[in-house]
Design a protein around this motif. Structure first.
Motif, PDB file in Angstrom:
ATOM      1  N   SER A   1       5.116   9.796 -10.310  1.00 11.22           N
ATOM      2  CA  SER A   1       4.235   9.409  -9.215  1.00 11.22           C
ATOM      3  C   SER A   1       3.866   7.955  -9.401  1.00 11.22           C
ATOM      4  O   SER A   1       3.715   7.501 -10.537  1.00 11.22           O
TER       5      SER A   1
ATOM      6  N   LEU B   1       0.872  -1.179   0.000  1.00  9.62           N
ATOM      7  CA  LEU B   1       0.000   0.000   0.000  1.00  9.62           C
ATOM      8  C   LEU B   1       0.907   1.225   0.000  1.00  9.62           C
ATOM      9  O   LEU B   1       1.162   1.828   1.029  1.00  9.62           O
ATOM     10  N   ASN B   2       1.433   1.534  -1.169  1.00  8.15           N
ATOM     11  CA  ASN B   2       2.426   2.594  -1.232  1.00  8.15           C
ATOM     12  C   ASN B   2       2.086   3.628  -2.278  1.00  8.15           C
ATOM     13  O   ASN B   2       1.658   3.294  -3.378  1.00  8.15           O
ATOM     14  N   ALA B   3       2.296   4.873  -1.906  1.00  9.62           N
ATOM     15  CA  ALA B   3       2.220   5.954  -2.881  1.00  9.62           C
ATOM     16  C   ALA B   3       3.470   6.779  -2.692  1.00  9.62           C
ATOM     17  O   ALA B   3       3.917   6.979  -1.568  1.00  9.62           O
ATOM     18  N   THR B   4       4.033   7.235  -3.769  1.00 10.81           N
ATOM     19  CA  THR B   4       5.114   8.212  -3.638  1.00 10.81           C
ATOM     20  C   THR B   4       5.465   8.772  -5.013  1.00 10.81           C
ATOM     21  O   THR B   4       4.825   8.459  -6.017  1.00 10.81           O
ATOM     22  N   GLN B   5       6.455   9.590  -5.019  1.00 10.54           N
ATOM     23  CA  GLN B   5       6.947  10.125  -6.278  1.00 10.54           C
ATOM     24  C   GLN B   5       8.459  10.078  -6.234  1.00 10.54           C
ATOM     25  O   GLN B   5       9.071  10.577  -5.299  1.00 10.54           O
TER      26      GLN B   5
ATOM     27  N   ARG C   1      -3.654  16.774  -7.447  1.00  8.32           N
ATOM     28  CA  ARG C   1      -2.199  16.953  -7.370  1.00  8.32           C
ATOM     29  C   ARG C   1      -1.793  18.146  -8.205  1.00  8.32           C
ATOM     30  O   ARG C   1      -2.047  18.171  -9.403  1.00  8.32           O
TER      31      ARG C   1
ATOM     32  N   VAL D   1       1.471   4.569  -7.450  1.00 10.59           N
ATOM     33  CA  VAL D   1       0.701   3.947  -6.375  1.00 10.59           C
ATOM     34  C   VAL D   1       0.711   2.457  -6.639  1.00 10.59           C
ATOM     35  O   VAL D   1       0.488   2.016  -7.769  1.00 10.59           O
TER      36      VAL D   1
ATOM     37  N   ILE E   1      -1.897   8.893 -11.267  1.00 14.80           N
ATOM     38  CA  ILE E   1      -2.403   8.164 -10.107  1.00 14.80           C
ATOM     39  C   ILE E   1      -3.714   8.764  -9.598  1.00 14.80           C
ATOM     40  O   ILE E   1      -4.136   8.484  -8.487  1.00 14.80           O
TER      41      ILE E   1
ATOM     42  N   GLY F   1       4.120  16.177  -1.129  1.00 11.66           N
ATOM     43  CA  GLY F   1       3.755  15.592  -2.421  1.00 11.66           C
ATOM     44  C   GLY F   1       4.043  14.098  -2.518  1.00 11.66           C
ATOM     45  O   GLY F   1       4.515  13.614  -3.539  1.00 11.66           O
ATOM     46  N   CYS F   2       3.755  13.350  -1.458  1.00 11.70           N
ATOM     47  CA  CYS F   2       3.965  11.892  -1.499  1.00 11.70           C
ATOM     48  C   CYS F   2       2.733  11.180  -2.019  1.00 11.70           C
ATOM     49  O   CYS F   2       2.778  10.005  -2.345  1.00 11.70           O
ATOM     50  N   TRP F   3       1.618  11.900  -2.061  1.00 11.51           N
ATOM     51  CA  TRP F   3       0.352  11.415  -2.628  1.00 11.51           C
ATOM     52  C   TRP F   3      -0.295  10.280  -1.831  1.00 11.51           C
ATOM     53  O   TRP F   3      -1.146   9.570  -2.355  1.00 11.51           O
ATOM     54  N   THR F   4       0.086  10.129  -0.588  1.00 11.93           N
ATOM     55  CA  THR F   4      -0.579   9.118   0.234  1.00 11.93           C
ATOM     56  C   THR F   4      -2.065   9.450   0.388  1.00 11.93           C
ATOM     57  O   THR F   4      -2.922   8.566   0.378  1.00 11.93           O
TER      58      THR F   4
ATOM     59  N   ALA G   1      -6.772   7.361  -7.074  1.00  8.29           N
ATOM     60  CA  ALA G   1      -6.307   6.017  -6.721  1.00  8.29           C
ATOM     61  C   ALA G   1      -7.074   5.438  -5.533  1.00  8.29           C
ATOM     62  O   ALA G   1      -7.257   4.228  -5.427  1.00  8.29           O
TER      63      ALA G   1
ATOM     64  N   HIS H   1       4.168  20.553  -6.738  1.00  6.39           N
ATOM     65  CA  HIS H   1       4.319  19.267  -6.073  1.00  6.39           C
ATOM     66  C   HIS H   1       3.546  19.240  -4.750  1.00  6.39           C
ATOM     67  O   HIS H   1       4.094  18.864  -3.704  1.00  6.39           O
TER      68      HIS H   1
ATOM     69  N   VAL I   1      -3.944  10.889  -1.777  1.00 10.28           N
ATOM     70  CA  VAL I   1      -4.612  10.510  -3.028  1.00 10.28           C
ATOM     71  C   VAL I   1      -4.918   9.016  -3.011  1.00 10.28           C
ATOM     72  O   VAL I   1      -5.977   8.575  -3.446  1.00 10.28           O
ATOM     73  N   MET I   2      -3.995   8.263  -2.432  1.00 11.01           N
ATOM     74  CA  MET I   2      -4.135   6.808  -2.406  1.00 11.01           C
ATOM     75  C   MET I   2      -5.243   6.341  -1.464  1.00 11.01           C
ATOM     76  O   MET I   2      -5.816   5.276  -1.660  1.00 11.01           O
TER      77      MET I   2
END
Lengths: 418, 168
Positions: A335, A326-330, B112, A337, A381, B97-100, A384, B117, B102-103
């Motif tokens: 980017s 369960l990972n999101a990052t850039q 985003r 997920v 993403i 801006g790690c987008w967790t 998501a 970022h 969003v997940m």
């Protein structure tokens, strides 16, 4: 203390421990909550520590209390307090200092520690780091001035983030990856091409399919790494990012069931009465596979910690488990997920892969095609979280399948797909 | 504390005109004017999304400021908190801006902004009496009410409809 009040002890002041403390306080306004930390820094957002190396943030910018949902009100955090042992029958913990502290409810949230492969020789040398704590990050940052090249062992997210932090400081970085491709825990080699290209363009040197056999050092610490193919890379810093292991060794294994981590039930309770566990140290269940897993993710640790806190304070709350992935990052401007089941080679899943310029996605359905099992999104993403919901709730996907495959799913489809 | 108000969507009233999106983007621009917003870089973003469901049903979707906000608890940087009015707010200065978020958002309403970022979302127009989308909606499909008032409205409408023209 008023009689009848519960005394809460929490071992570990990171994601799970602090989330639990806040959850307890949201229900029980008066029972004393004490959190023991073996670190000397007040609680902080651990995933931010690479910014200490890049210089983009200072330790104070990473402080947890006062940010997001963390108020810290009525929570006594005791730093430099390592818990050495637990006596779950006597309901006491013993600190390194010899002090014994009683509890009515105990949470073990001791997290995990970096895994250092024993087969690599010389890992004790000055200039070899594992990035787990702020203190680790400070030491690594302290060596930047003496480093021309750093070698990173392991191709996971943590090492990639650390690599970029070092690149930003003008250091040359070589990533040594034993697997055929970077991020092998989160995607298959064929899925990672976009990221690999971006990493190469960003100036990261990557060697796959090799591992370090020895770290060479002299009077000034690290001077190079010897690879198992006989090559030697000259460097002054080595970072080991080969995963983590639960810190469960101190639990009294006579009454607390330990199986790599602390095994808990649906209500985050261990096998010992009034003792709970959450976060990286706990063994939980993956609702997608049904298997037992330990995870090492901030987000999971918070969710599980909150759940444990509610249970400890007397509000029964079932923990639904979490995906192993369960990972999101850039990284390097890409980017991504990754969640649920994304490793499908040789398995019977129904997969849909779509590749376009700057974006890649892979949707994994059950073999009968009726359930979504995993999603990998690179580049685009957006939304998501909808997929996470579909996977976790095991939603029948028949009516929204084309939207999932085409990545056009939006919340309106949930309202109007009846 | 008075009961906070929320933005509710009355799906039967939405005509899919996207005026809310425009008003939202303008409200979140530096200039706060349509012409100014059009020229701005980075381009001001809207945080309400009028999605279309086949064959032709518009569905405005926006942050619900969940009571148990998954984004807030999932954030690895402490960038998401709740303001005094109960709205869940993403603080751009803290966002990495790690987008967790969003997940984990089950509504898919965290955007985003790639230029800076940073993640962005509805902030219920902090500082405005009425959120811009609500003020702009020509059919009153978006309303800004307390939960209590909104559900009471729903009940009244339903009972009036059931009672018929006699008015009960």
């Amino acid at each position: 203390m008023a009689s009848g009040e519960k005394r809460y002890l929490i071992v570990g002041a990171s994601a799970a421990g602090m989330a639990a403390a806040e959850a307890i306080r949201s229900i029980d306004k008066s029972g004393p909550v004490t959190v023991f930390s073996d670190e000397s820094d007040p609680p902080y957002f651990r995933p931010l520590i690479p910014f200490l190396i890049s210089g983009k943030k200072e330790a104070a910018d990473m402080a947890l209390i006062g940010q997001g949902p963390y108020r810290g009100a009525g929570i006594d955090v005791r730093l430099n307090s390592k818990v050495e042992s637990i006596d779950s029958r006597a309901r006491t913990v013993e600190l390194k200092s010899g002090e014994k502290v009683e509890f009515d409810r105990l949470l073990i949230a001791t997290g995990s520690r970096p895994y250092v492969p024993p087969e690599i020789e010389g890992t004790g040398a000055e200039g070899v780091f594992t990035l787990r704590t702020l203190a680790d990050a400070r030491s690594a940052a302290g060596r930047v001035g003496r480093t021309t090249r750093a070698v990173m062992l392991g191709g996971g997210i943590l090492n990639l983030k650390a690599s970029f932090a070092l690149l930003e400081r003008g250091i040359k970085v070589t990533l040594i990856v034993q697997s055929p491709q970077v991020l092998s825990q989160l995607m298959e080699p064929g899925d990672a091409a976009l990221i690999r290209d971006a990493l190469n363009k960003a100036g990261l040197e990557i060697e796959t399919g090799v591992s370090a056999s020895r770290i060479l050092s002299g009077s000034a610490g690290v001077r190079g790494v010897l690879l198992d193919d006989g090559r030697e890379i000259v460097c002054e810093t080595v970072c080991i990012g080969k995963g983590v292991r639960p810190n469960a060794a101190f639990a009294d294994s006579e009454s607390i069931h330990v199986d790599s981590g602390i095994v808990v039930d649906r209500f985050t309770a261990s096998s010992a009465e009034s003792v709970y566990a959450a976060g990286d140290v706990a063994v939980t269940v993956d609702p997608v596979t049904g298997g037992r897993i330990v995870t090492a993710l901030w987000t999971n640790a918070v969710e599980m910690g909150r759940c444990a806190g509610l249970n400890m304070a007397g509000r029964p709350t079932a923990y639904g488990g979490t995906f192993g992935i369960l990972n999101a990052t850039q990284v390097a401007g890409v980017s991504f997920v990754s969640m649920g089941i994304v490793h499908t080679s040789g398995l019977d899943y129904e997969t849909h892969v779509h590749e376009s310029r700057g974006a890649y996605r892979k949707l994994v359905f059950s073999p009968d095609g009726k359930r979504l099992m995993g999603v990998l999104l690179l580049g685009d993403i957006s939304r998501a979280g909808l997929y996470r919901f579909v996977i976790r709730e095991r939603m029948p996907v028949e009516k929204i399948k084309s939207q999932i495959i085409n990545h056009t799913l939006h919340y309106g489809h949930f309202l109007r797909s009846r | 504390m008075t009961e906070p108000r929320e933005i509710f969507v009355r799906l039967d009233r939405c005509q899919g005109c996207h005026t809310c999106e425009l008003a939202c983007a303008v409200a979140h621009s530096k200039s706060k004017s349509l012409y100014g917003a059009m020229a701005e870089q980075p381009r001001p973003r809207h945080r309400v999304y009028v999605e279309a469901v086949h064959p032709n049903t518009p569905v405005p979707v926006l942050c619900r400021h969940c009571e148990d906000a998954p984004c807030m608890h999932a954030c690895i940087a402490g960038a998401i908190g709740r303001n005094e009015e109960g709205a869940v707010i993403t603080r751009a200065d803290k966002c990495i801006g790690c987008w967790t978020c969003v997940m984990v958002c089950p509504y898919g309403v965290v955007g985003r902004q790639l230029e800076e970022h940073k993640a962005y979302r509805c902030d219920r127009c902090e500082g405005r009496e009425t959120p811009a989308c609500v003020a702009a909606c020509p059919t009153k499909a978006l309303v800004y009410r307390t939960v209590r008032d909104f559900s009471s409205d729903v009940r009244k409408t339903a009972s009036t409809a059931m009672a018929g023209p006699q008015g009960g």
